[in-house]
Scaffold this motif. Sequence first.
Motif, mmCIF file in Angstrom:
data_model
loop_
_atom_site.group_PDB
_atom_site.id
_atom_site.type_symbol
_atom_site.label_atom_id
_atom_site.label_comp_id
_atom_site.label_asym_id
_atom_site.label_seq_id
_atom_site.Cartn_x
_atom_site.Cartn_y
_atom_site.Cartn_z
ATOM 1 N N ILE A 239 41.203 42.148 66.470
ATOM 2 C CA ILE A 239 40.866 41.817 65.088
ATOM 3 C C ILE A 239 41.650 42.652 64.081
ATOM 4 C CG2 ILE A 239 38.903 43.409 65.025
ATOM 5 C CD1 ILE A 239 37.474 41.309 63.249
ATOM 6 N N PHE A 240 41.937 43.901 64.418
ATOM 7 C CA PHE A 240 42.660 44.758 63.477
ATOM 8 C C PHE A 240 44.119 44.322 63.346
ATOM 9 C CE2 PHE A 240 39.209 47.325 65.312
ATOM 10 C CZ PHE A 240 38.490 47.570 64.149
ATOM 11 N N GLU A 241 44.700 43.905 64.457
ATOM 12 C CA GLU A 241 46.058 43.363 64.399
ATOM 13 C C GLU A 241 46.071 42.036 63.647
ATOM 14 O OE1 GLU A 241 48.060 45.077 68.490
ATOM 15 O OE2 GLU A 241 46.538 43.509 68.636
ATOM 16 N N SER A 242 44.978 41.304 63.745
ATOM 17 C CA SER A 242 44.865 40.050 63.004
ATOM 18 C C SER A 242 44.876 40.307 61.503
ATOM 19 C CB SER A 242 43.571 39.323 63.382
ATOM 20 O OG SER A 242 43.502 39.095 64.757
ATOM 21 N N ILE A 243 44.141 41.336 61.082
ATOM 22 C CA ILE A 243 44.098 41.675 59.662
ATOM 23 C C ILE A 243 45.474 42.118 59.181
ATOM 24 C CG2 ILE A 243 43.132 43.283 57.972
ATOM 25 C CD1 ILE A 243 40.545 43.257 59.627
ATOM 26 N N ARG A 244 46.153 42.913 59.994
ATOM 27 C CA ARG A 244 47.505 43.344 59.618
ATOM 28 C C ARG A 244 48.437 42.143 59.487
ATOM 29 N NH1 ARG A 244 46.577 47.809 63.132
ATOM 30 N NH2 ARG A 244 47.722 46.800 64.833
ATOM 31 N N PHE A 245 48.253 41.174 60.373
ATOM 32 C CA PHE A 245 49.065 39.954 60.308
ATOM 33 C C PHE A 245 48.819 39.216 58.988
ATOM 34 C CE2 PHE A 245 48.782 35.316 60.823
ATOM 35 C CZ PHE A 245 50.128 35.016 61.002
ATOM 36 N N MET A 246 47.565 39.078 58.600
ATOM 37 C CA MET A 246 47.238 38.372 57.362
ATOM 38 C C MET A 246 47.833 39.081 56.152
ATOM 39 S SD MET A 246 43.305 37.042 57.815
ATOM 40 C CE MET A 246 42.619 38.518 58.546
ATOM 41 N N VAL A 247 47.661 40.384 56.104
ATOM 42 C CA VAL A 247 48.144 41.158 54.962
ATOM 43 C C VAL A 247 49.666 41.091 54.855
ATOM 44 C CG1 VAL A 247 48.296 43.491 53.991
ATOM 45 C CG2 VAL A 247 46.147 42.685 54.987
ATOM 46 N N ALA A 248 50.328 40.945 55.995
ATOM 47 C CA ALA A 248 51.796 40.917 56.006
ATOM 48 C C ALA A 248 52.373 39.621 55.446
ATOM 49 C CB ALA A 248 52.304 41.130 57.430
ATOM 50 N N GLN A 249 51.540 38.593 55.287
ATOM 51 C CA GLN A 249 52.029 37.306 54.779
ATOM 52 C C GLN A 249 52.024 37.338 53.248
ATOM 53 O OE1 GLN A 249 53.296 35.674 57.292
ATOM 54 N NE2 GLN A 249 52.299 37.247 58.545
ATOM 55 N N LYS A 250 53.159 37.679 52.672
ATOM 56 C CA LYS A 250 53.261 37.906 51.231
ATOM 57 C C LYS A 250 52.855 36.681 50.417
ATOM 58 C CE LYS A 250 56.655 39.010 47.646
ATOM 59 N NZ LYS A 250 58.095 39.290 47.363
ATOM 60 N N ASP A 251 53.380 35.517 50.778
ATOM 61 C CA ASP A 251 53.074 34.304 50.008
ATOM 62 C C ASP A 251 51.588 33.973 50.057
ATOM 63 O OD1 ASP A 251 55.723 33.856 49.238
ATOM 64 O OD2 ASP A 251 56.175 32.856 51.131
ATOM 65 N N LEU A 252 50.988 34.180 51.212
ATOM 66 C CA LEU A 252 49.562 33.914 51.368
ATOM 67 C C LEU A 252 48.740 34.843 50.478
ATOM 68 C CD1 LEU A 252 47.616 32.137 53.063
ATOM 69 C CD2 LEU A 252 47.515 34.021 54.713
ATOM 70 N N MET A 253 49.121 36.113 50.442
ATOM 71 C CA MET A 253 48.408 37.079 49.611
ATOM 72 C C MET A 253 48.548 36.745 48.125
ATOM 73 S SD MET A 253 46.887 39.316 51.561
ATOM 74 C CE MET A 253 46.520 37.893 52.585
ATOM 75 N N LEU A 254 49.747 36.381 47.715
ATOM 76 C CA LEU A 254 49.970 36.041 46.307
ATOM 77 C C LEU A 254 49.163 34.811 45.905
ATOM 78 C CD1 LEU A 254 53.823 36.630 46.049
ATOM 79 C CD2 LEU A 254 52.043 37.910 44.844
ATOM 80 N N TYR A 255 49.144 33.819 46.783
ATOM 81 C CA TYR A 255 48.376 32.605 46.481
ATOM 82 C C TYR A 255 46.882 32.928 46.379
ATOM 83 C CZ TYR A 255 46.486 27.894 46.810
ATOM 84 O OH TYR A 255 45.797 26.732 46.560
ATOM 85 N N ALA A 256 46.410 33.802 47.243
ATOM 86 C CA ALA A 256 44.998 34.188 47.204
ATOM 87 C C ALA A 256 44.658 34.879 45.887
ATOM 88 C CB ALA A 256 44.675 35.098 48.388
ATOM 89 N N PHE A 257 45.520 35.781 45.442
ATOM 90 C CA PHE A 257 45.265 36.467 44.173
ATOM 91 C C PHE A 257 45.348 35.498 42.995
ATOM 92 C CE2 PHE A 257 46.338 40.401 46.565
ATOM 93 C CZ PHE A 257 45.203 41.141 46.223
ATOM 94 N N ALA A 258 46.275 34.556 43.066
ATOM 95 C CA ALA A 258 46.370 33.553 42.003
ATOM 96 C C ALA A 258 45.121 32.679 41.957
ATOM 97 C CB ALA A 258 47.609 32.687 42.213
ATOM 98 N N SER A 259 44.514 32.464 43.115
ATOM 99 C CA SER A 259 43.324 31.611 43.185
ATOM 100 C C SER A 259 42.119 32.239 42.505
ATOM 101 C CB SER A 259 42.983 31.305 44.651
ATOM 102 O OG SER A 259 44.025 30.574 45.268
ATOM 103 N N ILE A 260 42.113 33.563 42.401
ATOM 104 C CA ILE A 260 40.973 34.236 41.769
ATOM 105 C C ILE A 260 40.803 33.760 40.333
ATOM 106 C CG2 ILE A 260 40.057 36.443 40.957
ATOM 107 C CD1 ILE A 260 41.408 37.785 43.317
ATOM 108 N N GLY A 261 41.901 33.800 39.585
ATOM 109 C CA GLY A 261 41.818 33.450 38.173
ATOM 110 C C GLY A 261 41.341 32.036 37.945
#
Length: 469
Positions: A239-261
Amino acid sequence: MVIKVNTLSVIHEAPEEPTSSLKSKISFSFYGFGYNAVTVMQGSYFYFFYETELGLRSAWVSLSMTIFGIIMIFGNLLTGYIINKFRRVTKYGWGGPFLFGGMIIFIVSYILMFTDSFGLSEPMLFAKLLIVSTLYHFAMSFMNMTMSSVFVDIFRGDKDRRACQFFKVMIGTVGVLISVVLPPLIIKTGQVGTYTEAAILMALIGLIAILATFPSLRESPEKLERDKRLKENTHSYNIFESIRFMVAQKDLMLYAFASIGRAVGDTIVPASTVYLVIYVLKSDMALNSMVGTVFFLATVAFTPLFTWVGNKIGDNYKITVLSVSGLAFSTMLLFFATNIISLFALIIVYSAAQAFYDANSSNFQSDVYEQVIARTGRRDEPLYSAALFTISGTVRIFEALIFFVVHTAFGFVAGSAAQSETAILGIRLQISVFPAIFVITSVLIIIWKLRITKEKAERNRAKIRELQL
């Protein structure tokens, strides 16, 4: 604990892009109908029910929202991991079992949310609210994460997805209409039991509609074979490697932050409408029902137009920038809803912007997911959804903070039939300026950091076909 990673070799002869049937698109769209039938009433009456009907102070309501919002930050990660780890090959795909289980908890917790306090003290009522709300949102997370993940796999290509999104909006809007029209006919201000009756009715409607979604999840023999092959050709990570994998996906992270607004606007506007109607316009629930009807009719009218516009433009990046900008502008205009005529006019403008976004939003999200799939060679959509839901899930914290700050700073008195001019100004800002600021931040993130153009999206799909994913 492990997750699955695809290790299939690249196959250079890419098959044709698969398409889905009309029946599948319509069936899939009934999820939005059932989901909206439940959540729109919850979003519209939640604060009003606890503050005005049960007399729970704003601080307690906001604190419960903040706490379970923090819980869900970690809960969404856990939900995505559980779905990804325990998904199995079934005739209803891997999503069917998770959708069914989440649906049951979702419906039960929703009804409990609108029950009487039965003389509970404020701390005990707060505890009950926190527990029920957390269960409700955990179940919602399981359902939404499942449906968001399978959408990318079931529907391929822009036109296929936009066609499905068209039905999702049209059929889902009927759920919105039912949720804004029926509850006011049942709910009587000052009679707590009528809220429970309305919740039970909407829960039954939602349950039937979500069950109608399951036929769309049935998989063809070819897809079942593919799923089995992917399951056999995988590598395990914890699970910890899974979280690191998710965080490493830059476009996914940016889209998630954009979705907040954008999500802040989606939640604050309907939750604030009842306050606007009762305290600013000094009307009753019947007007709130009429506002919902106008929103429904306008959305139905504009959705075919903006589906056509989306197909005409053809670039999901450009469409997203335009539609989110329209949402920001139309949300800001709601500040000027000071009488019935202006309210209806501005709701129509807001509905048009919402229809433009809703008709095309799934396409850009799918582009983001496919960029990750193409780059990593992994069809771990539940993890992608977990990252998205975890970050965008903080919207509940922002929602709670906005309500608390506005109601406290502007002197809103919970349970009072009349409010001061300052409190009324706060309500007008709450439904317009404050959520619009959040939506504007979404536009800026997408423009500056998330440029997945049509050409880039097509290259990603070609690579996914080559990988037979």
